[in-house]
Design a protein around this motif. Sequence first.
Motif, mmCIF file in Angstrom:
data_model
loop_
_atom_site.group_PDB
_atom_site.id
_atom_site.type_symbol
_atom_site.label_atom_id
_atom_site.label_comp_id
_atom_site.label_asym_id
_atom_site.label_seq_id
_atom_site.Cartn_x
_atom_site.Cartn_y
_atom_site.Cartn_z
ATOM 1 N N LYS A 46 -6.182 7.886 -6.539
ATOM 2 C CA LYS A 46 -4.961 8.214 -5.796
ATOM 3 C C LYS A 46 -3.809 7.258 -6.132
ATOM 4 C CE LYS A 46 -7.151 8.170 -1.837
ATOM 5 N NZ LYS A 46 -8.535 7.994 -2.312
ATOM 6 N N ASP A 87 -0.105 4.614 3.354
ATOM 7 C CA ASP A 87 -1.538 4.672 3.586
ATOM 8 C C ASP A 87 -1.717 5.236 4.990
ATOM 9 O OD1 ASP A 87 -4.197 4.275 4.287
ATOM 10 O OD2 ASP A 87 -4.350 2.353 3.287
ATOM 11 N N GLU A 122 -1.451 8.678 0.983
ATOM 12 C CA GLU A 122 -2.888 8.674 0.764
ATOM 13 C C GLU A 122 -3.538 8.824 2.139
ATOM 14 O OE1 GLU A 122 -4.380 5.539 -1.745
ATOM 15 O OE2 GLU A 122 -2.475 5.400 -2.833
#
Length: 166
Positions: A46, A87, A122
């Motif tokens: 990723k 994130d 992500e």
Amino acid sequence: MKQNFPRSGSRRLEHAVDTQTLGEELGAALEAGDVVILDGPLGAGKTTFTQGVARGLGVRGRVTSPTFVIAREHRSKGEGPTLVHVDAYRLLDADAGDADPLGALDSLDLDTELEEAVVLAEWGGGLVEQLSEAYLLVSFDRETAVAEDPESEARIISWQWMENRG
């Protein structure tokens, strides 16, 4: 997203450089306001993919995993959009039960208006897709290639534009 990148597809990529190249192709097609969610296990590529997206967008700064900072902003070297690399796993963890994704991202004190940036998250499923009426879901599969050849570095990356039904 510009029309020069397919709205859905799948590619088998043998090496990390191939993953970055696909990311760069996508990055060149992304526009301000686009939301991209990367879905896949740890080590699936990723962040490597995001490095390519950053090159395609023409943004500044070294792209690394945002795991310990939750979000990183990468400003454009030219007139293009900023890349906000999130994130979302940590964001979800930090704001458990937060049903307001804009509020959760706003709490990070980003200097960028999200409508003027490309948001790439992500672990973003369940939160970040609420930022837009449509989003690009990019899935990373390492298991198929490794099952065929345990020494393989290959991954299969699939993508599809999704309509937000939330």
